[in-house]
Design an enzyme around this catalytic site. Structure first.
Site, PDB file in Angstrom:
ATOM      1  N   LYS A 125       0.935  -1.091  -0.283  1.00 39.53           N
ATOM      2  CA  LYS A 125      -0.473   0.003   0.333  1.00 39.53           C
ATOM      3  C   LYS A 125       0.854   1.473   0.299  1.00 39.53           C
ATOM      4  O   LYS A 125       1.632   1.606   0.611  1.00 39.53           O
ATOM      5  CB  LYS A 125      -0.476  -0.497   1.335  1.00 39.53           C
ATOM      6  N   SER A 152      -9.725  -0.419   8.486  1.00 38.57           N
ATOM      7  CA  SER A 152      -8.882  -0.448   6.884  1.00 38.57           C
ATOM      8  C   SER A 152      -8.525  -1.459   6.348  1.00 38.57           C
ATOM      9  O   SER A 152      -8.279  -1.688   5.159  1.00 38.57           O
ATOM     10  CB  SER A 152      -7.740   1.263   6.683  1.00 38.57           C
ATOM     11  N   SER A 193      -9.351   2.235   4.136  1.00 41.17           N
ATOM     12  CA  SER A 193      -8.656   2.613   3.042  1.00 41.17           C
ATOM     13  C   SER A 193      -7.598   1.573   2.085  1.00 41.17           C
ATOM     14  O   SER A 193      -7.274   2.110   1.450  1.00 41.17           O
ATOM     15  CB  SER A 193      -7.523   3.622   4.249  1.00 41.17           C
TER      16      SER A 193
END
Length: 481
Positions: free
Chosen positions: A81, A180, A156
């Protein structure tokens, strides 16, 4: 083999590459080809690392041929990420102003994954400041859910989950401060475990100041997978110590064998929010799967997580307002600024003396759950009370924020108390807009992520992997070798 290499799970990939039945170069090339084929429509991977990945694959093949030892993730393609440091790459956090913030070194989780033999094929998308349950930003654009545009990819770690479920890498790195990892797992039908506090070492070498205490105590690093067994393979590598995190808890992945049968608490409680019939059916399936696996499942009335969840999120908002607020105002888009205004309205931030008092109360909430989990080492709960929401639902005023975050008490309460929590699909719902996975949550005793993953495996054994019907929907051949 009668199925393409990109469809193999991490367990199978590790077996094939460590035995040299398939080379890491072949496996990596297959993952990259899949990324090139599917990512343009999904925008899950926002930095292509194909050249770097192929060079690493060749080096790993050479190491194996020369007799060097291999790690547990030898040759497993995965993604990182963009809010975590990877040496030589921008840690953008979805913010245009950070597009050129190049990491001087790898974060502990990246270093641990590389040490285990993984191959990073790309970096995945996140919303601005990694603070939405949806994934869109002005720098990288919107990520789409492979099930269809009617479902948000979650956030997220939306890029990570969309990539994994579409077959772009076997694993996706993500993190979780309020949900997330679990939001995108639920949105895409993936499986994950949010580790407990201190379980996975964390730090970004590029950071210019230390994170706030709420961020330190609520945010954790983890992985998103399409097969629960892949978490048993990969999580031991993640929890390896790193001296740069002084509060890491150096415990082995497997704890003591619990008394048999394991007692499991079960609740449908969604408090002020209606429980959708499909979510209720998903809970029933999870319960039945654990009973069939030999667990004793009993309906319980757990401690009221409205108090702990809202206390935790309002405390986090208090810290965000002070420590992140100036950056959000200076560098955030009008969309994220409007969303944060609504967050502050719906979750009034604790400040000053009130913040200190609610932080003290955190021990009370955690103690209540420790007592419950001493009797029931696992607890099945809803994750969201309704099927996953549509893209941009959190931009639609108070109602939107309440559906996205207000109803997610079971999510951020676990962050505030530092407890591990898994998310696993237990039903494929036939809804008016089409099929949609429904995930439930499994809360575990502190530092017993292994028990949570055991339960996820048992549920998956009954329900099957959600990637299989997804790939059929995408027109793929899913026959086994």
């Amino acid at each position: 083999m009668t199925k393409p290499l990109w469809q193999f799970d991490a367990v199978d990939i590790s077996t094939l590459t460590r035995s040299a039945e398939v080379s890491v170069t072949e496996m990596t090339a297959a993952a990259i080809d899949r990324m090139n084929a599917k990512n343009p429509a999904l925008n899950a991977v926002v930095e292509d690392l194909s050249d770097q990945a192929m060079a690493r694959a060749r080096a790993l093949d050479a190491d194996l041929a020369s007799g060097k030892p291999t790690g547990p993730l030898h040759g497993v393609p995965l993604t990182i990420k963009v809010n975590v440091d990877q040496k030589g790459h921008a840690t953008t956090n979805g913010v245009t102003a950070y597009a050129n913030d190049i990491a001087p070194d790898d974060a502990p989780i990246v270093a641990n994954l590389l040490r285990a033999g993984a191959v990073v094929i790309g970096r995945t998308n996140t919303p601005e400041f990694s603070f939405r349950a949806d994934t869109d930003n002005p720098l990288h654009g919107r990520t789409r859910n492979p099930w269809g545009d009617h479902i948000s990819p979650g956030g997220s770690s939306g890029g990570a989950a969309a990539a994994v479920m579409a077959g772009i890498g076997a694993l996706g790195h993500g993190n979780d401060i309020g949900g997330s990892l679990r939001f995108p797992a639920a949105a895409n039908g993936a499986v994950t475990v949010k580790p407990g506090l201190g379980r996975v070492p964390a730090w970004n070498p590029s950071q210019k100041k230390e994170r706030g205490m709420l961020a330190q105590s609520m945010s954790v690093q983890g992985l998103i997978a399409r097969s629960a067994a892949d978490l048993h393979l990969s999580m031991p590598a993640l929890i390896a110590p790193d001296v740069r995190d002084p509060f890491h808890v150096p415990l082995p992945w497997r704890g003591e064998t619990p008394a048999s049968p394991v007692r499991v608490g079960f609740t449908r409680e969604t408090y002020d929010f209606d429980l959708h019939s499909e979510v209720s059916k998903a809970l029933d399936t999870a319960r039945d799967a654990l009973v069939d696996a030999g667990h004793v499942v009993e309906e319980i009335t757990p401690p009221d997580i409205r108090d702990s969840g809202l206390a935790g999120y309002r405390a986090l908002m208090g810290e965000v307002k002070v420590l992140m607020g100036p950056d959000i105002r200076a560098h955030g888009s009008s969309t994220i600024q409007t969303i944060f205004d609504e967050y502050f309205e719906q979750f009034p931030p604790y400040e000053g003396e009130a913040l200190l008092k609610v932080m003290a109360q955190r021990s009370h909430y955690a103690r209540e759950w420790s007592l419950l989990l001493d009797r029931y080492p696992l607890v099945i709960t809803p994750f969201l009370p309704q099927p996953f929401f549509a893209p941009d639902r959190d931009t639609q005023g108070a109602d939107g924020v309440q559906e996205v975050l207000g109803s997610a008490l079971w999510s951020y309460a676990m962050n505030f108390m530092g407890l591990p929590a898994g998310s696993v699909p237990s039903r494929l719902a036939d809804l008016p807009h089409g099929p949609q996975p429904i995930n439930i949550q499994i809360v575990g005793q502190r530092w017993r992520e292994d028990l949570v993953v055991d339960a996820c495996v048992a549920i998956e054994d009954r329900v099957g992997r959600m990637c299989d019907p997804l790939w059929v929907r995408m027109g793929e051949n899913t026959s086994d070798p």
